[in-house]
Design a protein around this motif. Structure first.
Motif, short mmCIF file in Angstrom:
data_model
loop_
_atom_site.label_atom_id
_atom_site.label_comp_id
_atom_site.label_asym_id
_atom_site.label_seq_id
_atom_site.Cartn_x
_atom_site.Cartn_y
_atom_site.Cartn_z
N GLN A 152 28.30 -52.90 48.01
CA GLN A 152 28.81 -53.29 46.70
C GLN A 152 27.73 -54.08 45.96
O GLN A 152 27.04 -54.92 46.53
N ARG A 153 27.56 -53.79 44.69
CA ARG A 153 26.41 -54.24 43.92
C ARG A 153 26.20 -55.76 43.98
O ARG A 153 25.07 -56.25 44.01
N PHE A 158 27.04 -49.57 45.19
CA PHE A 158 28.19 -48.97 44.52
C PHE A 158 28.96 -50.09 43.83
O PHE A 158 28.75 -51.28 44.12
N ASP A 159 29.87 -49.72 42.95
CA ASP A 159 30.59 -50.72 42.16
C ASP A 159 32.03 -50.91 42.62
O ASP A 159 32.44 -52.02 42.97
N THR A 160 32.83 -49.88 42.62
CA THR A 160 34.25 -50.01 42.93
C THR A 160 34.60 -49.27 44.21
O THR A 160 33.82 -48.45 44.71
N LYS A 190 36.70 -46.95 44.53
CA LYS A 190 36.74 -45.53 44.20
C LYS A 190 35.33 -44.92 44.25
O LYS A 190 35.13 -43.85 44.82
N ASP A 191 34.35 -45.62 43.66
CA ASP A 191 32.97 -45.13 43.68
C ASP A 191 32.46 -45.00 45.12
O ASP A 191 31.81 -44.02 45.49
N GLY A 192 32.72 -46.04 45.91
CA GLY A 192 32.24 -46.04 47.29
C GLY A 192 32.83 -44.90 48.10
O GLY A 192 32.11 -44.21 48.84
N GLU A 250 34.03 -42.09 46.97
CA GLU A 250 33.54 -40.80 46.47
C GLU A 250 32.18 -40.46 47.08
O GLU A 250 31.94 -39.32 47.49
N GLU A 251 31.28 -41.44 47.14
CA GLU A 251 29.98 -41.18 47.74
C GLU A 251 30.10 -40.99 49.25
O GLU A 251 29.45 -40.11 49.83
N ARG A 276 31.32 -37.50 49.86
CA ARG A 276 30.69 -36.46 49.05
C ARG A 276 30.20 -35.28 49.88
O ARG A 276 30.29 -34.12 49.46
#
Length: 478
Positions: free
Chosen positions: A295-296, A394-396, A398-400, A402-403, A406
């Protein structure tokens, strides 16, 4: 002749067969490039003998009382543990991993035989109430038949042990082809089983040209079940071959293990433990953490600790005291690391540490950490299977996720957070067969080992492991 390294054979029909006039392949010590021995390669006649031998003992082994099978497996497990120091040394010589890792692997291989010794005694069925008078309905579970097993070089003790212990416990004869790069370790397991009283012919160990051996064994009607651990492309090929004979196959294939590190995590535990997990076995571990997604807000702090811990790692011969990262297993792996790093840099990635082979003899590559790796780089798509780690913010949540999800792989995944809700969400959301939360050690004898998506299907280990070597039979008796 290296006196610390056993002679190499084929094991067919209870006989230890020397190379004779057969073709052979060199077994190389990856720490210095020297040839330890030459492994005999099976001919088609050898494979036919292995098949007919397995067929000749299939009924008697299937009908052996579970207690008798269990006693043999327990004795074999005890012998493996007793011989672990010598077996571990051979493992390090032929595969390269540090001696302490090799010793741990051999002891855990012994544990699998002990575990499935007890599972052999727990094979049961059930009585199903009938829907008309005078009828008895039974469901029995019986051995599926002769198994063709294929294992790689990176874990030459524990991977064969998972397959052999479960299949033998179920009552199946096994023909196993271990990796030719590390044959002595698998033969040591076979020696322990032979010395423990396994009936002659129940286990055959063959080496050979992989494509020829797999095609010949899987096509035979004698083989009723296939199990493979290795790469995704080879898994696809063997799966297609098994499908031609409508044979079930268990596949444990590659991964590209994501790690989600949230801002509320124990950053030191995630970073320092991540370094140990990533570079264990020189990164040649299918369940290794590979893509560290941070997380960023804590990316810089994590990166600093990760780089510091990576630079402290001692690279060297696995037999030398204090070595933490050994050589890669062969020149193919070494060349692949160079290609992946060069491709990443060409696409704009930064090398934070490492990035090149170590000068001198052997197949050594520096523990490497990459940042700012574009999605187009090969290493973002392909399993490195070597000492390369990737850091990415990553930020959220959900973002994490998704990657992390992937890629088409789904073997292992990890997450670090102190928040209970986040832990539940990532446990549910990660697409992987094995997940570690706030820890990297996710493997145990009593737990299932396996993945999803293109990382394969079926499980080894745990109570689930034996079921893939059994078939259900329904009997309705009036």
């Amino acid at each position: 002749m290296n006196l610390a390294y056993d002679p190499l054979y084929l094991f067919i029909g209870g006989h230890w067969l020397q190379a004779g006039n057969r073709d052979t392949a060199p077994v190389t010590n990856p720490a210095d490039g020297s040839v330890l021995a030459r492994v005999p390669l099976a001919t088609k006649a050898d494979l036919d003998l292995a098949l007919t031998t397995a067929e000749s003992v299939a009924a008697s082994w299937r009908n052996t009382f579970p207690d008798e099978r269990a006693a043999i497996l327990r004795r074999a497990g005890a012998l493996i543990r007793e011989r672990a120091p010598r077996i571990a040394r051979m493992l390090t010589l032929e595969e390269g991993k540090p001696l302490n890792e090799a010793l741990d692997e051999v002891n855990r291989a012994g544990e699998y035989f002990e575990w499935f010794a007890e599972e052999a005694r727990r094979i049961d069925g059930r009585v199903v109430p009938a829907n008309r008078p005078g009828v008895q309905q039974l469901v029995k579970r019986q051995a599926i038949g002769t198994v063709a097993a294929f294992t790689p070089w990176n874990f030459p003790a524990i991977t064969p042990a998972r397959k052999l212990s479960a299949a033998l416990a179920a009552g199946c004869p096994v023909i196993i082809k271990p990796g030719e790069e590390a044959p002595a370790t698998a033969l040591a397991l076979a020696r322990a089983l032979d010395d423990a009283g396994l009936p002659k012919g129940v286990l055959q160990v063959v080496f050979g040209v992989p494509d020829m051996v797999s095609a010949h064994l899987i096509a035979s009607p004698i083989v009723r079940k296939v199990t493979f651990t290795g790469s995704v492309p080879v898994g696809r090929l063997l799966s297609a071959r098994a499908a031609e004979g409508v044979k079930p196959i268990t596949l444990e294939l590659g991964g590209h293990g994501p790690v989600l590190v949230f801002k509320d995590a124990d950053i030191e535990a995630a970073a320092v433990g991540g370094v140990a997990n990533r570079f264990r076995g020189t990164g040649q571990v299918c369940i290794s953490s590979t893509r560290f997604l941070i997380q960023r807000e804590v990316y810089d702090a994590f990166t600093e600790q990760f780089i510091t811990a990576t630079r402290k790692l001692k690279v060297g011969d696995g037999l030398e005291e204090g070595t933490q990262v050994g050589p890669l297993a062969n020149t193919r792996q070494l060349e692949k690391m160079e290609q992946l790093v060069a491709d990443a840099v060409e696409h704009g990635a930064r090398i934070l540490t490492g990035g090149k082979r170590v000068p001198g003899p052997g197949f050594f590559f520096e523990p490497t950490v990459l940042a700012d790796v574009p999605m187009e780089a090969r290493v973002m798509q392909e399993e490195p299977f070597g000492p390369i780690a990737i850091l990415r913010p990553f930020d959220t949540l959900k973002d994490g996720l998704e990657e992390a999800n992937r890629l088409p792989y789904g073997l292992s995944a990890y997450a670090f957070t102190r928040d209970a809700r986040t832990a539940i969400d990532v446990g549910d959301g990660l697409e992987a067969g094995m997940i570690g939360i706030n820890q990297y050690r996710i493997i145990a004898t009593e737990l299932p080992f396996g993945g999803m998506k293109e990382s394969g299907h079926g499980s080894e280990g745990g109570a689930e492991g034996i079921s893939y070597y059994l078939t259900n039979k329904f009997i309705s008796q009036a």
